[in-house]
Motif scaffolding. Structure first.
Motif, PDB file in Angstrom:
ATOM      1  N   LEU A  64       0.839  -1.196   0.000  1.00  0.00           N
ATOM      2  CA  LEU A  64       0.000   0.000   0.000  1.00  0.00           C
ATOM      3  C   LEU A  64       0.874   1.245   0.000  1.00  0.00           C
ATOM      4  N   ARG A  65       1.445   1.503  -1.131  1.00  0.00           N
ATOM      5  CA  ARG A  65       2.341   2.654  -1.253  1.00  0.00           C
ATOM      6  C   ARG A  65       1.555   3.961  -1.177  1.00  0.00           C
ATOM      7  N   ARG A  66       2.254   5.037  -0.886  1.00  0.00           N
ATOM      8  CA  ARG A  66       1.624   6.360  -0.829  1.00  0.00           C
ATOM      9  C   ARG A  66       1.092   6.717  -2.214  1.00  0.00           C
ATOM     10  N   PRO A  67      -0.039   7.452  -2.247  1.00  0.00           N
ATOM     11  CA  PRO A  67      -0.586   7.834  -3.546  1.00  0.00           C
ATOM     12  C   PRO A  67       0.346   8.797  -4.282  1.00  0.00           C
ATOM     13  N   THR A  68       0.296   8.719  -5.614  1.00  0.00           N
ATOM     14  CA  THR A  68       1.094   9.630  -6.439  1.00  0.00           C
ATOM     15  C   THR A  68       0.455  11.011  -6.414  1.00  0.00           C
ATOM     16  N   GLU A  69       1.163  12.002  -6.917  1.00  0.00           N
ATOM     17  CA  GLU A  69       0.603  13.353  -7.000  1.00  0.00           C
ATOM     18  C   GLU A  69      -0.650  13.367  -7.870  1.00  0.00           C
ATOM     19  N   ALA A  70      -0.642  12.595  -8.955  1.00  0.00           N
ATOM     20  CA  ALA A  70      -1.821  12.532  -9.825  1.00  0.00           C
ATOM     21  C   ALA A  70      -3.016  11.935  -9.074  1.00  0.00           C
ATOM     22  N   GLN A  71      -2.780  10.895  -8.286  1.00  0.00           N
ATOM     23  CA  GLN A  71      -3.857  10.285  -7.509  1.00  0.00           C
ATOM     24  C   GLN A  71      -4.382  11.251  -6.447  1.00  0.00           C
ATOM     25  N   ARG A  72      -3.478  11.989  -5.828  1.00  0.00           N
ATOM     26  CA  ARG A  72      -3.891  12.971  -4.822  1.00  0.00           C
ATOM     27  C   ARG A  72      -4.718  14.084  -5.464  1.00  0.00           C
ATOM     28  N   ALA A  73      -4.311  14.533  -6.650  1.00  0.00           N
ATOM     29  CA  ALA A  73      -5.059  15.579  -7.355  1.00  0.00           C
ATOM     30  C   ALA A  73      -6.453  15.092  -7.720  1.00  0.00           C
ATOM     31  N   GLU A  74      -6.553  13.858  -8.173  1.00  0.00           N
ATOM     32  CA  GLU A  74      -7.858  13.289  -8.525  1.00  0.00           C
ATOM     33  C   GLU A  74      -8.743  13.160  -7.290  1.00  0.00           C
ATOM     34  N   SER A  75      -8.175  12.740  -6.182  1.00  0.00           N
ATOM     35  CA  SER A  75      -8.938  12.637  -4.934  1.00  0.00           C
ATOM     36  C   SER A  75      -9.434  14.010  -4.508  1.00  0.00           C
ATOM     37  N   ARG A  76      -8.595  15.019  -4.634  1.00  0.00           N
ATOM     38  CA  ARG A  76      -8.984  16.384  -4.275  1.00  0.00           C
ATOM     39  C   ARG A  76     -10.111  16.871  -5.183  1.00  0.00           C
ATOM     40  N   ARG A  77     -10.008  16.579  -6.502  1.00  0.00           N
ATOM     41  CA  ARG A  77     -11.045  16.985  -7.448  1.00  0.00           C
ATOM     42  C   ARG A  77     -12.384  16.347  -7.081  1.00  0.00           C
ATOM     43  N   ARG A  78     -12.343  15.073  -6.743  1.00  0.00           N
ATOM     44  CA  ARG A  78     -13.578  14.368  -6.377  1.00  0.00           C
ATOM     45  C   ARG A  78     -14.169  14.910  -5.076  1.00  0.00           C
ATOM     46  N   LEU A  79     -13.315  15.165  -4.091  1.00  0.00           N
ATOM     47  CA  LEU A  79     -13.801  15.707  -2.832  1.00  0.00           C
ATOM     48  C   LEU A  79     -14.427  17.078  -3.043  1.00  0.00           C
ATOM     49  N   ASP A  80     -13.784  17.918  -3.845  1.00  0.00           N
ATOM     50  CA  ASP A  80     -14.337  19.239  -4.137  1.00  0.00           C
ATOM     51  C   ASP A  80     -15.707  19.118  -4.797  1.00  0.00           C
ATOM     52  N   ALA A  81     -15.846  18.174  -5.722  1.00  0.00           N
ATOM     53  CA  ALA A  81     -17.122  17.977  -6.404  1.00  0.00           C
ATOM     54  C   ALA A  81     -18.190  17.503  -5.422  1.00  0.00           C
ATOM     55  N   ILE A  82     -17.840  16.584  -4.542  1.00  0.00           N
ATOM     56  CA  ILE A  82     -18.799  16.082  -3.555  1.00  0.00           C
ATOM     57  C   ILE A  82     -19.221  17.202  -2.620  1.00  0.00           C
ATOM     58  N   GLU A  83     -18.251  17.999  -2.174  1.00  0.00           N
ATOM     59  CA  GLU A  83     -18.582  19.104  -1.276  1.00  0.00           C
ATOM     60  C   GLU A  83     -19.428  20.169  -1.969  1.00  0.00           C
ATOM     61  N   ALA A  84     -19.328  20.244  -3.299  1.00  0.00           N
ATOM     62  CA  ALA A  84     -20.145  21.188  -4.067  1.00  0.00           C
ATOM     63  C   ALA A  84     -21.548  20.630  -4.318  1.00  0.00           C
ATOM     64  N   GLY A  85     -21.822  19.417  -3.858  1.00  0.00           N
ATOM     65  CA  GLY A  85     -23.154  18.841  -3.988  1.00  0.00           C
ATOM     66  C   GLY A  85     -23.367  17.989  -5.211  1.00  0.00           C
ATOM     67  N   ARG A  86     -22.305  17.534  -5.826  1.00  0.00           N
ATOM     68  CA  ARG A  86     -22.467  16.661  -6.993  1.00  0.00           C
ATOM     69  C   ARG A  86     -21.365  15.600  -6.963  1.00  0.00           C
ATOM     70  N   TRP A  87     -21.662  14.493  -7.601  1.00  0.00           N
ATOM     71  CA  TRP A  87     -20.661  13.435  -7.714  1.00  0.00           C
ATOM     72  C   TRP A  87     -19.683  13.811  -8.805  1.00  0.00           C
ATOM     73  N   PRO A  88     -18.462  13.335  -8.713  1.00  0.00           N
ATOM     74  CA  PRO A  88     -17.476  13.635  -9.778  1.00  0.00           C
ATOM     75  C   PRO A  88     -17.990  13.186 -11.142  1.00  0.00           C
ATOM     76  N   ASP A  89     -17.603  13.920 -12.146  1.00  0.00           N
ATOM     77  CA  ASP A  89     -17.926  13.613 -13.544  1.00  0.00           C
ATOM     78  C   ASP A  89     -19.404  13.742 -13.865  1.00  0.00           C
ATOM     79  N   GLN A  90     -20.169  14.428 -13.012  1.00  0.00           N
ATOM     80  CA  GLN A  90     -21.585  14.681 -13.285  1.00  0.00           C
ATOM     81  C   GLN A  90     -21.822  16.171 -13.257  1.00  0.00           C
ATOM     82  N   GLU A  91     -22.719  16.602 -14.091  1.00  0.00           N
ATOM     83  CA  GLU A  91     -23.096  18.012 -14.085  1.00  0.00           C
ATOM     84  C   GLU A  91     -23.931  18.304 -12.855  1.00  0.00           C
ATOM     85  N   PRO A  92     -23.795  19.492 -12.294  1.00  0.00           N
ATOM     86  CA  PRO A  92     -24.635  19.830 -11.137  1.00  0.00           C
ATOM     87  C   PRO A  92     -26.115  19.849 -11.537  1.00  0.00           C
TER      88      PRO A  92
END
Length: 94
Positions: A64-92
């Motif tokens: 279970l290696r540490r996530p790469t920078e790309a994986q961390r960026a994707e996780s951040r993008r998804r969290l931001d989308a969830i906090e904005a009230g929508r699932w990632p890759d879906q239009e609000p």
């Protein structure tokens, strides 16, 4: 008793520590907090019936290696989308 050690830190962490008169206290608090979380996690796993060994910990750390920078960026993008009230890759929804 105290010991002086030298560590290499990312620029943002070094800048943060440089702004505080007692950076040793900040580092000590952070490391002790990490130690306490590790001990609490181990105790919870053992209470749940898991046998924890140093060999097992080393084996899983390797798997279970540490996530790469790309994986961390994707996780951040998804969290931001969830906090904005929508699932990632879906239009609000309106």
């Amino acid at each position: 008793m105290t010991r002086r050690i030298t560590v290499s830190l990312p620029d943002d962490v070094a800048t943060y520590l440089a702004q505080h008169p007692n950076s040793s206290a900040i580092v000590t608090e952070a490391v002790r907090s990490h130690m306490q979380r590790s001990a609490a996690t181990r105790a919870m796993l053992e209470a749940a019936g898991f046998t924890i060994t140093d060999e097992g910990v080393a084996r899983w750390r390797d798997k279970l290696r540490r996530p790469t920078e790309a994986q961390r960026a994707e996780s951040r993008r998804r969290l931001d989308a969830i906090e904005a009230g929508r699932w990632p890759d879906q239009e609000p929804t309106a």
